[in-house]
Design an enzyme around this catalytic site. Structure first.
Site, short mmCIF file in Angstrom:
data_model
loop_
_atom_site.label_atom_id
_atom_site.label_comp_id
_atom_site.label_asym_id
_atom_site.label_seq_id
_atom_site.Cartn_x
_atom_site.Cartn_y
_atom_site.Cartn_z
N HIS A 225 0.28 -1.25 0.22
CA HIS A 225 -0.14 -0.18 -0.05
C HIS A 225 0.45 1.49 0.02
CE1 HIS A 225 0.75 -0.47 4.04
NE2 HIS A 225 0.63 1.05 4.51
N HIS A 281 4.83 0.14 0.30
CA HIS A 281 5.26 -0.79 1.12
C HIS A 281 4.42 -1.24 1.41
CE1 HIS A 281 4.32 3.18 2.74
NE2 HIS A 281 3.62 2.02 4.36
N ARG A 291 6.14 -8.78 15.90
CA ARG A 291 6.85 -7.23 15.94
C ARG A 291 6.03 -6.33 15.97
NH1 ARG A 291 6.77 -4.27 11.27
NH2 ARG A 291 8.91 -3.09 10.80
#
Length: 344
Positions: A225, A281, A291
């Site tokens: 996106h 990205h 994460r």
């Protein structure tokens, strides 16, 4: 005896699922996981280090300042991404922000989904991709997407999360304003546009958690996106996962513990007449480790109109609405190409 043991096992499993912090990806999206032909394929990508900008150079006199400003503009033109050090957000605040974020996501999924013990607006908690029709559209992540109007001036001294979010957002807002002023100046634009439009209460803070995904090693944490804002300021941990497009190829961003990652959003690309680039990205989930990241979105009010020589005029609200409609219809964002002026 066997029956009672089985019943007990089922009950224990149900309790574990209820207390688990992880969203129920596998059960909710079972039909997608059953279609093994739709598993997203992420080819091996090379690792890259983003352009590094030392913002302390802005304080070393006219020549170093001018050179630093030009490096910021060049990275925004060629990469659409760069990283900054000596950015003004102290390590103590960054560590406290991450500590409270980890505690928030450690709560049971049911509590997070019910907005329990949270001062955030309804709908702030998000996970997965509700409209996904295949695994390529599924984001293996959960997030609190928080309007800063929910935390600014809350005066809740007993709420550590709201307190550190407000402190962090205030610092990052100042950094964002400094960067957009530099980028505007490098275009010859000295207007007060950003100071007038992008006040703290119109911006957003997104707290992200990407659970480990042992099922498929190439699952998207967030599908590809571009960001819809002016700029995004990202603080990430040391677990790799962020990837971006450069010259038509995907690259993995090497985490840097000292740096914040900055990227250009769609509004700035339009406002700059495509001089600065809003780059596609994504995040790829890690099979072994969770994460965390925190993204600050520098946004104007919805009624702010973006004037451009490349795109027709549009308001931020109109843009957001079109993005949402396209995601519903096509399963992904189309973005700025929707607003291109017709050429003759």
């Amino acid at each position: 005896m066997v029956a009672s043991e089985n019943d007990s096992n089922h009950m224990n499993q149900a309790v574990r699922m209820e207390d688990s912090p992880d969203p129920p990806f596998e059960t909710t999206y079972k039909r997608l996981f059953d279609d093994v032909t739709a598993v997203p394929e992420v080819s091996a990508v090379a690792e890259c280090e983003l352009p590094m900008i030392d913002l302390n150079e802005l304080n070393l006199g006219d020549l170093p300042r001018r050179a630093c400003m030009k490096k910021i503009a060049l990275a925004s033109k060629e990469w659409g991404f760069f990283q900054v050090i000596n950015h003004g957000i102290c390590r103590e605040v960054l560590e406290k922000m991450r500590e409270e974020q980890v505690k928030l996501f450690a709560k049971p999924f049911s509590d997070k989904a019910a907005n329990k013990d949270s001062n955030f607006s309804a709908g702030s908690y998000r996970w997965g991709t509700p409209l996904a029709t295949c695994l390529r559209q599924l984001s293996w992540s959960e997030a609190f997407h928080v309007s800063l109007s929910d935390v600014l001036g809350s005066r809740d001294v007993h709420n550590n999360l709201s307190s550190i979010m407000e402190q962090y957002a205030t610092m990052v807002s100042e950094l964002s304003q400094k960067l957009v002023d530099i980028l505007a100046s490098e275009l010859g634009q000295e207007s007060e546009f950003f100071k007038e439009k992008c006040v703290a209460s119109t911006c957003y803070l997104r707290l992200n958690r990407y659970p480990a995904c042992p099922i498929f090693p190439e699952m998207f944490g967030i599908m590809p996106h571009t960001d819809s804002d002016f700029i995004t300021v990202l603080h990430q941990d040391q677990i790799a996962g962020l990837q971006l497009v450069k010259d038509g190829r995907w690259f993995a961003v090497k985490p840097n513990p000292q740096a914040l990652v900055i990227n250009i959003g769609d509004l700035f690309q339009a406002w700059s007449n495509n001089v600065y680039k809003s780059v596609e990205h994504r995040v790829v989930a890690n099979p072994l480790h969770e994460r965390f990241s925190t993204a600050y979105f520098f946004c104007p009010p919805y009624d702010t109109v973006i004037e451009s020589g490349v795109y027709r005029s549009f308001s931020f609200g109109e843009y957001r609405k079109q993005v949402q409609e396209d995601v519903k219809i096509f399963g992904h964002k189309i973005g700025l190409p929707r607003f291109l002026l017709q050429t003759h």
